[in-house]
Motif scaffolding. Structure first.
Motif, short mmCIF file in Angstrom:
data_model
loop_
_atom_site.label_atom_id
_atom_site.label_comp_id
_atom_site.label_asym_id
_atom_site.label_seq_id
_atom_site.Cartn_x
_atom_site.Cartn_y
_atom_site.Cartn_z
N ALA A 136 21.09 -11.69 10.20
CA ALA A 136 20.11 -10.97 11.01
C ALA A 136 19.37 -9.90 10.23
O ALA A 136 18.39 -9.35 10.71
CB ALA A 136 20.82 -10.29 12.18
N ILE A 137 19.82 -9.57 9.04
CA ILE A 137 19.22 -8.44 8.33
C ILE A 137 17.82 -8.81 7.86
O ILE A 137 17.65 -9.77 7.10
CB ILE A 137 20.06 -8.02 7.11
CG1 ILE A 137 21.52 -7.83 7.51
CG2 ILE A 137 19.49 -6.77 6.48
CD1 ILE A 137 22.45 -7.59 6.33
N PRO A 138 16.80 -8.07 8.29
CA PRO A 138 15.46 -8.35 7.78
C PRO A 138 15.41 -8.05 6.29
O PRO A 138 15.67 -6.92 5.88
CB PRO A 138 14.57 -7.38 8.57
CG PRO A 138 15.37 -6.99 9.77
CD PRO A 138 16.80 -7.00 9.28
N LEU A 139 15.15 -9.07 5.50
CA LEU A 139 15.22 -8.90 4.04
C LEU A 139 14.09 -9.69 3.38
O LEU A 139 13.39 -9.17 2.52
CB LEU A 139 16.58 -9.43 3.57
CG LEU A 139 17.18 -8.84 2.32
CD1 LEU A 139 17.20 -7.33 2.36
CD2 LEU A 139 18.59 -9.37 2.13
N ILE A 140 13.91 -10.94 3.82
CA ILE A 140 12.83 -11.76 3.28
C ILE A 140 11.49 -11.12 3.64
O ILE A 140 10.63 -10.94 2.77
CB ILE A 140 12.88 -13.19 3.87
CG1 ILE A 140 14.25 -13.83 3.65
CG2 ILE A 140 11.75 -14.04 3.30
CD1 ILE A 140 14.56 -14.24 2.26
N ARG A 141 11.32 -10.75 4.90
CA ARG A 141 10.05 -10.17 5.34
C ARG A 141 9.79 -8.82 4.67
O ARG A 141 8.69 -8.62 4.14
CB ARG A 141 10.02 -10.06 6.87
CG ARG A 141 8.69 -9.56 7.41
CD ARG A 141 8.64 -9.58 8.92
NE ARG A 141 8.27 -10.86 9.47
CZ ARG A 141 9.08 -11.75 10.01
NH1 ARG A 141 10.37 -11.50 10.08
NH2 ARG A 141 8.64 -12.89 10.48
N PRO A 142 10.75 -7.88 4.66
CA PRO A 142 10.51 -6.64 3.91
C PRO A 142 10.16 -6.89 2.45
O PRO A 142 9.26 -6.26 1.91
CB PRO A 142 11.83 -5.89 4.04
CG PRO A 142 12.36 -6.33 5.37
CD PRO A 142 11.98 -7.79 5.47
N LEU A 143 10.86 -7.83 1.80
CA LEU A 143 10.57 -8.07 0.37
C LEU A 143 9.19 -8.69 0.19
O LEU A 143 8.45 -8.30 -0.70
CB LEU A 143 11.62 -8.99 -0.25
CG LEU A 143 12.93 -8.33 -0.72
CD1 LEU A 143 13.91 -9.41 -1.17
CD2 LEU A 143 12.68 -7.35 -1.86
N ARG A 144 8.86 -9.69 1.02
CA ARG A 144 7.58 -10.34 0.73
C ARG A 144 6.39 -9.72 1.43
O ARG A 144 5.27 -10.02 1.09
CB ARG A 144 7.65 -11.86 0.88
CG ARG A 144 7.70 -12.47 2.23
CD ARG A 144 7.69 -14.03 2.05
NE ARG A 144 7.61 -14.71 3.33
CZ ARG A 144 7.53 -16.04 3.48
NH1 ARG A 144 7.51 -16.83 2.42
NH2 ARG A 144 7.47 -16.57 4.67
N GLU A 145 6.63 -8.80 2.37
CA GLU A 145 5.50 -8.16 3.04
C GLU A 145 5.53 -6.63 2.86
O GLU A 145 4.61 -6.06 2.31
CB GLU A 145 5.48 -8.56 4.51
CG GLU A 145 5.35 -10.08 4.67
CD GLU A 145 5.18 -10.53 6.11
OE1 GLU A 145 4.46 -9.88 6.86
OE2 GLU A 145 5.79 -11.56 6.47
N SER A 146 6.61 -5.98 3.31
CA SER A 146 6.63 -4.51 3.26
C SER A 146 6.49 -4.00 1.82
O SER A 146 5.83 -3.00 1.58
CB SER A 146 7.92 -3.97 3.86
OG SER A 146 8.12 -4.46 5.16
N LEU A 147 7.13 -4.69 0.89
CA LEU A 147 7.10 -4.23 -0.50
C LEU A 147 6.06 -4.98 -1.33
O LEU A 147 6.10 -4.94 -2.56
CB LEU A 147 8.50 -4.36 -1.13
CG LEU A 147 9.53 -3.37 -0.55
CD1 LEU A 147 10.94 -3.76 -0.94
CD2 LEU A 147 9.23 -1.95 -1.05
N ALA A 148 5.11 -5.61 -0.66
CA ALA A 148 4.11 -6.41 -1.37
C ALA A 148 3.19 -5.56 -2.24
O ALA A 148 2.53 -6.07 -3.14
CB ALA A 148 3.27 -7.21 -0.37
N GLY A 149 3.14 -4.25 -2.01
CA GLY A 149 2.31 -3.38 -2.84
C GLY A 149 3.12 -2.60 -3.85
O GLY A 149 2.61 -1.69 -4.49
N ASP A 150 4.39 -2.96 -3.99
CA ASP A 150 5.30 -2.20 -4.85
C ASP A 150 5.82 -3.14 -5.95
O ASP A 150 5.55 -4.33 -5.95
CB ASP A 150 6.45 -1.66 -4.00
CG ASP A 150 7.08 -0.40 -4.58
OD1 ASP A 150 7.00 -0.20 -5.80
OD2 ASP A 150 7.65 0.37 -3.80
N LYS A 151 6.56 -2.57 -6.89
CA LYS A 151 7.15 -3.37 -7.97
C LYS A 151 8.66 -3.26 -7.86
O LYS A 151 9.24 -2.20 -8.13
CB LYS A 151 6.67 -2.84 -9.32
CG LYS A 151 7.15 -3.64 -10.51
CD LYS A 151 6.64 -3.00 -11.80
CE LYS A 151 7.22 -3.66 -13.03
NZ LYS A 151 6.93 -2.86 -14.25
#
Lengths: 429, 429
Positions: A136-151
């Protein structure tokens, strides 16, 4: 709101699938409001059609999964069968017949993610798989969307609940591996054949998926170094405690210091008790993400189970349905960075090594010389003698895995070294 | 990839804005690859144009923010000015002139989120604001997308870094509020006027935003019960320790047991040391989310600062740019559930009450009678006497805030009660 429903085909109706179906029914109004159109369960492919499935209209049940995904009126296929085949062929067929796909299949995504993404892209469809990693942990979405402007520089996590349950039990009770495994099996945390969990195959698949997304680089399952936790002993936990550490099975995906290459690995490691991952208990999962701008983030929650996995599947289902309605697709595979995936030898970390040695003068000097010759700098040494036998516990500074392997090989050749009792990496400092 | 760049207007170039501009420049290639088109900084609106801004082309700088958002060729406006006006008018004007908006403005979103969402929807544009709550921590996106198929029952978190720094300092050093605040100010964790933080206004704005998204219901800033932490004392921390607790300023958004109403509140509370939020140190933020299917999730990370906030802004910028390219928009406001937002009196929790009482027989009986008359059941009482004075520490079972208030009012009228030294809610059990 659109009144014509979006049609969903469910492949698999086990622990996760039945929960997906149940929530689709009980929360139908909420899902419709959030999507902007009703969703309808249009078919359920199972292996054993005779099994009674509460809440599922028997007329929807079929054993012919292929015919279901080929129907042509299916908007979204939810694949919760697991394993490589027939899941792979069914997903590809679904794309060919116009459906988007939500999958919880970590093994398949880790092995054939690139090909599946390509098939989705070719047909202009979505492939979402939040449930494949850490329940259930949101991880794919945060990595590919929330952090899309980060390195992102590092992903470090506990991504297998079974092994965390076993290691937590060993830590808290002093039990050995087998005893803790038996308890995990009795309580339903471990499967009858626990190989995929305890040998790290499950975690390695998740590491491949996470590394691929985090570094915008294809990371294959074969690229992930994998070491299980079946050889972790009660003595290792005692050593860890002396270091102010505990032992966790970690998935670690790292960018090299120069930024040009990445590594992915799964192995047991000592981590300090002060590290937030040290206090992740039982079958819970938690993943640390370190990035340039955001700094350290942690995501924590239940990493498996029917309901938590269904939550992740349904979140994806809502997103994919919204995309259907707007005619758009979500982010596909992002592998543009195409970084080198380096082998384990190039990983740099610290090590805790226990040696059984002869209890006589000069042994420490011999051992220290071997470390020095291989360029591995020693942080601390602790020597304990008894009855002509002694043990040396060496903790190193950061060194490459290749240098450490060379050191250990040379140590084994010393007459005064009776054996290498354990080697454990030290992470999270 | 499209070669014509997407144009971004930046409103505000302070700590966050300058970091957004810097990353847009240094990571331009990555952003282009992830979006599918280059992004170009097309204008930067500032108040003081004479200030030298490293890495920003002076020809892009303007003091006329209104003209910038009216240009018509801007794809995305990034608003990091903060405050209500001129931010609100600028955002509305941006939508009218065809731009989507990424904002970090919690005060504005909490006050006028519904109207801004409506304006975005009317013009078919996006309004994203991950950075408005808990800095870099992905929270808005997980709540409105990852958990879109689940039913959230509770959001419980530390969403203000300044107050967490102060409370952590009080906890670890035994310092009083003023001393800890002075240190926070000296280290730059608290502003010269700390009111927004220490009185809970900042956290209340975030609670309103989180509750609205979590419960698909409009929750206005005025709906959020707010109590600051300026009256938390060293003595409260000693009481908390005796309970095996620490004290945190919490934002709590809850669905009622019958599911038909919600509450949102910000106040200091005791939480058990075993609760994961208890170990959130310094200026970090962490938010627990409890939902039907997923169970307990936690999100942890830096809740403020230029770089972390910029990370969240840029993640939104990538998403909004992708939407521009595909012609779609992301999820807008979801307020369909339209649940009743109940006042504080209906909140049910436990309480820790310290009373200064006369040290004579019968006081406990009197006090206990008052609790009973108001339907507040006592869990434990501890009585400490000295020199004719005594203190009573009462910990209650779960009771409504209204019942507790009535109890306290009645207690104050007792001759034998000299004063109510402190009332603290107990959460997270």
């Amino acid at each position: 709101m659109r009144t014509r429903p979006l049609k969903v085909a469910l492949l698999g109706c086990g622990v996760v699938g039945s929960e997906v179906a149940r929530i689709m029914t009980t929360h139908a109004d909420d899902l419709a409001a959030r999507i902007g159109a009703p969703v309808e369960l249009a078919g359920v492919a199972v292996r054993r059609p005779s099994k009674v499935r509460e809440g599922i209209d028997p007329s929807l049940v079929t054993t012919d999964a292929t015919a279901l995904v080929k129907r042509g009126d299916i908007d979204v296929v939810v694949e919760v069968i697991g394993g490589i085949e027939p899941a792979r062929t069914l997903i590809t067929t679904a794309f060919e017949h116009g459906a988007s796909v939500v999958s919880a299949n970590k093994a398949l995504l880790a092995q054939d993610g690139a090909a599946l993404h390509a098939a989705a892209g070719e047909h202009g469809r979505d492939l979402y798989y939040e449930a494949a990693v850490a329940g259930a942990i949101p991880l794919i979405r945060p990595l590919r969307e929330s952090l899309a402007g980060d390195k992102v520089n590092r992903v470090l996590g506990i991504v297998n609940g079974t092994t965390n349950f076993i290691l937590d039990k060993m830590d808290s009770t002093g039990a050995g591996y087998q005893e803790a495994l038996d308890e995990a099996t009795a309580l339903g945390y471990a499967e009858a054949d626990p190989t995929a969990d305890v040998e790290g195959f499950d975690a390695a698949a998740k590491a491949a998926i996470l590394a691929g997304i985090a570094f915008h680089t294809r990371v294959r399952l074969d690229d992930v170094y994998r070491e299980g936790m079946t050889e972790v002993t009660a003595a290792d936990f005692r050593s860890a405690k002396e270091m102010g550490c505990t032992i966790k099975l970690l998935a670690i995906c790292e960018r090299s210091a120069d930024g040009t290459s990445v590594t992915a690995r799964v192995h047991p490691a000592m981590i300090p008790l002060t590290h937030p991952l040290a206090s992740v208990r039982g079958a819970y999962n938690a993943v640390f993400v370190e990035s340039d701008a955001a700094g350290q983030l942690m995501f924590y929650g239940p990493g498996a189970g029917g309901s938590p996995t269904a939550s992740a599947v349904l979140g994806d289902l809502v997103a994919v349905c919204r995309n259907r309605l707007s005619g758009a697709t979500g982010p596909g595979e992002s592998a543009y960075a195409d970084l080198t995936v380096s082998p384990m030898g190039q990983v740099v970390t610290r090590y805790h090594i226990s040696l059984d040695v002869a209890d006589k003068p000069g042994v420490l000097a011999q051992v220290a010389t071997v470390f020095a010759e291989h360029g591995v700098s020693i942080d601390t040494v602790r020597q304990q003698g008894k009855d002509g036998e002694a043990s040396l516990v060496v903790v190193t500074h950061r060194a490459s895995d290749a240098s450490l392997s060379g050191t250990v090989e040379a140590l084994r050749k010393l007459d005064t070294v009776r054996g290498v009792a354990s080697i454990m990496r030290v992470e999270g400092e």
